[in-house]
Write an enzyme that holds these catalytic residues in place. Structure first.
Site, PDB file in Angstrom:
ATOM      1  N   HIS A  81     -61.506  39.757  27.925  1.00 13.79           N
ATOM      2  CA  HIS A  81     -60.932  40.651  26.957  1.00 13.79           C
ATOM      3  C   HIS A  81     -59.438  40.370  26.681  1.00 13.79           C
ATOM      4  CE1 HIS A  81     -60.349  45.132  25.893  1.00 13.79           C
ATOM      5  NE2 HIS A  81     -60.164  44.473  24.748  1.00 13.79           N
ATOM      6  N   GLU A  84     -58.389  37.479  24.907  1.00 19.56           N
ATOM      7  CA  GLU A  84     -58.646  37.859  23.325  1.00 19.56           C
ATOM      8  C   GLU A  84     -57.299  38.495  22.726  1.00 19.56           C
ATOM      9  OE1 GLU A  84     -59.656  41.545  21.251  1.00 19.56           O
ATOM     10  OE2 GLU A  84     -61.504  41.119  22.246  1.00 19.56           O
ATOM     11  N   HIS A  85     -57.072  39.472  23.490  1.00 15.56           N
ATOM     12  CA  HIS A  85     -55.538  40.242  23.208  1.00 15.56           C
ATOM     13  C   HIS A  85     -54.304  39.217  23.218  1.00 15.56           C
ATOM     14  CE1 HIS A  85     -56.239  44.477  23.147  1.00 15.56           C
ATOM     15  NE2 HIS A  85     -57.366  44.134  23.456  1.00 15.56           N
ATOM     16  N   GLU A 162     -57.399  51.009  25.858  1.00 17.68           N
ATOM     17  CA  GLU A 162     -58.934  50.919  25.206  1.00 17.68           C
ATOM     18  C   GLU A 162     -59.841  51.273  26.306  1.00 17.68           C
ATOM     19  OE1 GLU A 162     -60.285  47.287  23.452  1.00 17.68           O
ATOM     20  OE2 GLU A 162     -58.421  46.734  22.878  1.00 17.68           O
ATOM     21  N   LEU A 333     -86.197  59.558  15.387  1.00 13.87           N
ATOM     22  CA  LEU A 333     -86.812  58.493  16.483  1.00 13.87           C
ATOM     23  C   LEU A 333     -86.407  57.128  15.864  1.00 13.87           C
ATOM     24  CD1 LEU A 333     -90.279  58.637  17.970  1.00 13.87           C
ATOM     25  CD2 LEU A 333     -89.386  56.524  17.151  1.00 13.87           C
ATOM     26  N   ARG A 403     -68.471  42.596   1.004  1.00 13.83           N
ATOM     27  CA  ARG A 403     -66.964  42.320   0.782  1.00 13.83           C
ATOM     28  C   ARG A 403     -67.017  41.113   1.661  1.00 13.83           C
ATOM     29  NH1 ARG A 403     -65.786  47.455   2.795  1.00 13.83           N
ATOM     30  NH2 ARG A 403     -64.295  46.132   4.184  1.00 13.83           N
TER      31      ARG A 403
END
Length: 407
Positions: A81, A84-85, A162, A333, A403
């Site tokens: 993570h 990634e940043h 985060e 459900l 899109r």
């Protein structure tokens, strides 16, 4: 899996464009779909799906790397993570810290990324005329990122922020409980998001301009053969494939497993048969039954888990939902398979309880398991599968155009 016979070698007329292979089998698409498609494979192993859309109001691209937080070092949770940043913070070709984000902002674009269990995904949208410039900045993330020490503290704070925000998310809290209850030592137990405490060593090493451990991890795990790219633009398919081959061929193939699998399920015999209560932030009463499931990717043609979900989620007379609804125990459900990671899955039943249902939650659980037992003993007529297939075919035929940035 495509065989070698299904690829045709292409040597572009321009010498500066590296050769690549083109997938030759026709690509099935919806009758409503006016876009054109092509799949190519670069010599470094990266596969790209190219989409030509002459009517597109924006161009877009996404690159997925088949590695996620389950591949974090044991002593450094959250490293995937954190990586990634930091990839957003400049490359050798475009060293300015926010060059990528500023370019997209000036050209009606946006970007984001996420790190999951066994994948990390990066994506952006941009004005159609600016796709080549956006792709040039984007491609550098994967072969020449700077990992600038000046960005380390800020991005560490972003990761930590985060993590703190997740404290108020019931879904995240329940997810973490599930991970904690799995087998000791299993990768599923890893703390994927990371925080300041778990990543402090990686941040200090970067600030001190030492390569260990983040850059070594990236150098090992970010391999071209683990990458799948999709690019959508107004350019012709020939133009798109030359653009992709030029920009993404520099990504090295590090000769590692192109698709790491995690077949060992984290919930074995000792972890099954537990009842766990979670106090939620939001006011809600929900029962979630999670059943360990083997990897269903190889069953893509027949989808047996979806066949089962069709009956469990059915709301007509004689269904589980109908019975529980008549008792005033439930308001909804849902049921179906969930890919937890590339290699194993869960079959989830999520039952939304009324106040009366919460008081009788044991009866709700008992009724659910009795219904599952009834299905196990049942014989299903062929028309059930044919009906499901027909509905799926109809949905595909009349698929709405999405899109570019969400496609």
């Amino acid at each position: 899996m495509a065989t070698e016979a299904q690829w045709r070698r292409v040597s572009p007329p321009r010498s500066e464009v590296p050769p690549y292979s083109q997938f030759v089998k026709p690509i099935q698409k919806s009758q409503q779909d006016d876009r054109e498609y092509r799949i190519i494979k670069l010599d470094n192993g990266l596969e790209a799906t190219l989409v030509h859309d002459l009517k597109a109001d924006k161009a877009a691209a996404s690159l997925d790397v088949a590695v996620g937080h389950l591949s974090d070092p044991d002593d450094m949770p959250g490293l995937a993570h954190f990586c990634e940043h930091l990839l957003f913070m400049g490359t050798e070709q475009f060293p300015k810290e926010n060059e990528y984000s500023e370019f997209l902002s000036k050209n009606n674009g946006a970007s984001n990324a996420y790190t999951s269990t066994s994948n990390t995904n990066y994506y952006f949208s941009v004005a159609t005329a600016q796709l080549p410039g956006a792709l040039a900045r984007f491609a550098g993330f994967f072969h020449c990122p700077l990992f600038a020490p000046s960005c380390t503290s800020r991005e560490l704070n972003a990761v930590d922020s985060e993590h703190k925000k997740n404290h108020q998310s019931d879904l995240w809290r329940i997810f973490q409980v599930s991970k904690h209850l799995s087998k000791d030592g299993h990768p599923w137990r890893k703390f994927g998001s990371g925080n300041r405490e778990s990543l402090s060593k990686a941040a200090k090493d970067l600030k001190a301009k030492q390569k260990l451990p983040l850059i070594e991890w990236w150098s090992k795990e970010y391999c071209a053969s683990r990458m799948h790219l999709c690019v959508l633009g107004k350019e012709s398919l020939d133009e798109l494939e030359e653009l992709v081959s030029t920009l993404f061929s520099p990504i090295p193939n590090r000769q590692v497993d192109p698709l790491p699998m995690f077949y060992d399920h984290p919930f074995g015999p000792d972890e099954k048969g537990t009842l766990v209560s979670v106090q939620t932030i939001m006011t809600m009463h929900v029962i979630e039954i999670s059943i360990p499931l083997e990897y269903q990717g190889f069953n893509w043609r027949h989808k047996p888990a979806n066949f089962l979900a069709h009956f469990i989620g059915h709301e007509g007379p004689g269904s589980l939902y109908s019975y529980l609804k008549q008792k005033h125990w439930v308001s909804g459900l849902r049921a179906g398979p969930q890919v937890a990671v590339r290699g194993f899955e869960f079959f989830h039943l999520t039952i939304y309880l009324t106040s009366e249902g919460f008081k009788n939650y044991k009866s709700v659980i008992l009724s659910t398991y009795k219904y599952l037992s009834m299905l196990r003993e049942s014989t299903f007529e062929r028309y059930h599968q044919e009906e499901i297939a027909s509905l799926s075919e109809t949905r595909f035929r009349f698929l709405e155009k999405k899109r570019p940035d969400t496609y």
